[in-house]
Design a protein around this motif. Structure first.
Motif, PDB file in Angstrom:
ATOM      1  N   ASP A  20       0.829  -1.213   0.000  1.00  0.00           N
ATOM      2  CA  ASP A  20       0.000   0.000   0.000  1.00  0.00           C
ATOM      3  C   ASP A  20       0.864   1.264   0.000  1.00  0.00           C
ATOM      4  OD1 ASP A  20      -2.306  -1.554   0.011  1.00  0.00           O
ATOM      5  OD2 ASP A  20      -2.615  -1.359   2.186  1.00  0.00           O
ATOM      6  N   ALA A  21       1.901   1.284   0.822  1.00  0.00           N
ATOM      7  CA  ALA A  21       2.787   2.451   0.898  1.00  0.00           C
ATOM      8  C   ALA A  21       3.505   2.677  -0.428  1.00  0.00           C
ATOM      9  CB  ALA A  21       3.798   2.271   2.027  1.00  0.00           C
ATOM     10  N   ARG A  23       2.487   1.765  -3.428  1.00  0.00           N
ATOM     11  CA  ARG A  23       1.498   2.236  -4.424  1.00  0.00           C
ATOM     12  C   ARG A  23       1.222   3.729  -4.245  1.00  0.00           C
ATOM     13  NH1 ARG A  23      -1.495  -2.747  -4.540  1.00  0.00           N
ATOM     14  NH2 ARG A  23      -1.097  -3.643  -6.569  1.00  0.00           N
ATOM     15  N   LYS A  24       1.043   4.153  -2.995  1.00  0.00           N
ATOM     16  CA  LYS A  24       0.787   5.573  -2.734  1.00  0.00           C
ATOM     17  C   LYS A  24       1.971   6.438  -3.146  1.00  0.00           C
ATOM     18  CE  LYS A  24      -2.462   4.771   1.002  1.00  0.00           C
ATOM     19  NZ  LYS A  24      -2.648   4.699   2.457  1.00  0.00           N
ATOM     20  N   ALA A  25       3.184   5.868  -3.104  1.00  0.00           N
ATOM     21  CA  ALA A  25       4.391   6.610  -3.462  1.00  0.00           C
ATOM     22  C   ALA A  25       4.683   6.569  -4.967  1.00  0.00           C
ATOM     23  CB  ALA A  25       5.586   6.065  -2.691  1.00  0.00           C
ATOM     24  N   GLY A  26       3.889   5.783  -5.737  1.00  0.00           N
ATOM     25  CA  GLY A  26       4.074   5.798  -7.186  1.00  0.00           C
ATOM     26  C   GLY A  26       4.318   4.468  -7.853  1.00  0.00           C
ATOM     27  N   THR A  28       3.474   1.023  -9.549  1.00  0.00           N
ATOM     28  CA  THR A  28       2.292   0.644 -10.322  1.00  0.00           C
ATOM     29  C   THR A  28       1.921  -0.823 -10.166  1.00  0.00           C
ATOM     30  OG1 THR A  28       3.696   0.304 -12.251  1.00  0.00           O
ATOM     31  CG2 THR A  28       2.619   2.445 -12.044  1.00  0.00           C
ATOM     32  N   ILE A  71       9.867   5.922  -3.194  1.00  0.00           N
ATOM     33  CA  ILE A  71       9.185   4.657  -2.920  1.00  0.00           C
ATOM     34  C   ILE A  71       9.942   3.854  -1.868  1.00  0.00           C
ATOM     35  CG2 ILE A  71       8.511   2.420  -3.913  1.00  0.00           C
ATOM     36  CD1 ILE A  71       7.950   3.989  -6.548  1.00  0.00           C
ATOM     37  N   GLU A  74       9.491   5.259   1.612  1.00  0.00           N
ATOM     38  CA  GLU A  74       8.182   4.938   2.187  1.00  0.00           C
ATOM     39  C   GLU A  74       8.129   3.476   2.638  1.00  0.00           C
ATOM     40  OE1 GLU A  74       5.706   7.164   2.890  1.00  0.00           O
ATOM     41  OE2 GLU A  74       7.296   8.570   2.318  1.00  0.00           O
ATOM     42  N   GLU A 111       3.328  11.245 -14.458  1.00  0.00           N
ATOM     43  CA  GLU A 111       3.787  11.423 -13.074  1.00  0.00           C
ATOM     44  C   GLU A 111       5.203  11.975 -12.979  1.00  0.00           C
ATOM     45  OE1 GLU A 111       3.186   8.153 -10.425  1.00  0.00           O
ATOM     46  OE2 GLU A 111       1.204   7.724 -11.272  1.00  0.00           O
TER      47      GLU A 111
END
Length: 116
Positions: A20-21, A23-26, A28, A71, A74, A111
């Motif tokens: 999850d962390a 994914r939130k940081a970028g 894919t 990423i 995180e 992005e």
């Protein structure tokens, strides 16, 4: 577009939080390999020949190079790698070439425009 592979060895109960962390940081997507075993500086404990270590997962992320440091930072926070020894490790490797990522490139291009 250039990529990095982030390799994470993590206790299996933290796998979802790390995913999850990332994914939130970028990130894919990822590949998770279950039932890995690791050993640190000290030898693992056994009880009548049974291993007492927690189960580990290996998570592989193929990420755009401009996003990779954020990423991995995180992942480090969620995994508590620097705070609690023996919880896991994460590192990144340069990727020379990759195929099968065309669908992700369009999303990633938007992005990382600010980095280019």
């Amino acid at each position: 577009m250039h990529f990095k592979m982030i390799v994470v060895f993590i206790e299996d109960e933290k796998t979802d939080a790390v995913m999850d962390a990332a994914r939130k940081a970028g990130a894919t997507g990822a590949t998770v390999i279950n039932n890995a075993r690791g050993e640190g500086m000290t030898q693992s404990k056994t009880f009548f020949g049974l291993n007492l270590e927690t189960q580990r997962d290996v998570i592989l992320f193929l990420v755009e190079e401009h996003l990779s440091r954020h990423i991995i930072e995180e992942i480090n926070k969620v995994g508590e790698f620097d705070d609690k020894p023996g919880t896991g490790i994460a590192f990144q490797i340069d990727v020379e070439d990759a195929v099968g990522v065309a669908s992700q490139q369009a999303k990633l291009t938007d992005e990382v425009k600010e980095f280019l």
